[in-house]
Design an enzyme around this catalytic site. Structure first.
Site, PDB file in Angstrom:
ATOM      1  N   ASP A  20       0.871  -1.170   0.000  1.00  0.00           N
ATOM      2  CA  ASP A  20       0.000   0.000   0.000  1.00  0.00           C
ATOM      3  C   ASP A  20       0.915   1.230   0.000  1.00  0.00           C
ATOM      4  O   ASP A  20       2.081   1.131   0.389  1.00  0.00           O
ATOM      5  CB  ASP A  20      -0.879  -0.046   1.256  1.00  0.00           C
ATOM      6  CG  ASP A  20      -1.617   1.246   1.487  1.00  0.00           C
ATOM      7  OD1 ASP A  20      -2.199   1.772   0.520  1.00  0.00           O
ATOM      8  OD2 ASP A  20      -1.612   1.737   2.646  1.00  0.00           O
ATOM      9  N   ASP A  22       0.143   5.218   0.867  1.00  0.00           N
ATOM     10  CA  ASP A  22       0.089   6.199   1.954  1.00  0.00           C
ATOM     11  C   ASP A  22       0.027   5.506   3.319  1.00  0.00           C
ATOM     12  O   ASP A  22      -0.833   4.657   3.568  1.00  0.00           O
ATOM     13  CB  ASP A  22      -1.125   7.117   1.782  1.00  0.00           C
ATOM     14  CG  ASP A  22      -1.031   7.945   0.501  1.00  0.00           C
ATOM     15  OD1 ASP A  22       0.100   8.162   0.014  1.00  0.00           O
ATOM     16  OD2 ASP A  22      -2.079   8.369  -0.020  1.00  0.00           O
TER      17      ASP A  22
END
Ligand SMILES: [Mg+2]
Length: 194
Positions: A20, A22
């Site tokens: 992922d 952020d």
């Protein structure tokens, strides 16, 4: 009798780590979006984690939701520029960037489905030749963990962040700090083999 046909895709499938973005690769922007490279700040320990996965010969894939594009807060070109700079930073350090970057933007013409739908992982597997049963997802939100589970990955790693862990979204491994990512991934990769 079985006939012998040449394999059109003779390359063996490879395992991958899906990151992922952020809150994992870079510091979480909180409830908002990273709208500009100037405010993109790598998380401590991310480079070590990226290097460890590359060293092991695994693929490294970025899977991100960037709905700021669909909301008109930034353009696709802005997002592409951020990801271009991200790749340049990694290439300068490692000679290679992410093997693939998949972003759900929420625009009508976005080819991808929103997390936790596993579509982005499946698209990467198809395009890059990934062995999903040996691959892992690392994320800081329920949707990342649920996506990894839905995709049929070997497992998931939760980097605890600002978001609470929802029911059914428990990961196989949980770490509290991004500096623990590399060691956790190395442990997993040593168990999984090449
Ligand atoms: Mg996140």
């Amino acid at each position: 009798m079985k006939s012998i046909v040449p394999d059109s895709n003779p390359k063996p499938l490879r395992p991958a780590v899906f990151f992922d973005r952020d809150g994992v690769v870079n510091r979480s922007p909180g409830p908002g979006y990273v709208l500009d490279w100037d405010v993109f700040e790598f998380n401590p320990g991310f480079f070590e984690a990226f290097g460890a996965v590359k060293n092991a010969g695994w693929l490294v894939v970025l899977i991100t939701s960037q709905k700021g594009v669909g909301k008109g807060l930034m353009t696709q070109a802005d997002l592409d520029e951020i990801h271009g700079n991200l790749q340049d930073s990694l290439r300068a350090k490692f000679g290679r960037g992410f093997d693939g970057i998949y972003a759900f933007t929420g625009t009508p013409d976005c080819p991808h489905q929103s997390k936790p739908d596993p579509e982005m992982i499946h698209a990467a597997a198809e395009e890059l030749g990934i062995d999903l049963a040996r691959s892992w997802m690392i994320g800081d939100a329920d949707r990342d963990i649920l996506m990894g589970k839905a995709a049929g990955l070997a497992g998931t790693i939760r980097l605890l962040g600002e978001k609470p862990v929802g029911e059914g979204a428990e990961a196989v491994f949980t770490i509290e700090n991004s500096t623990e990512m590399a060691a956790q991934l190395m442990e997993i990769m040593s168990i999984s083999g090449d």
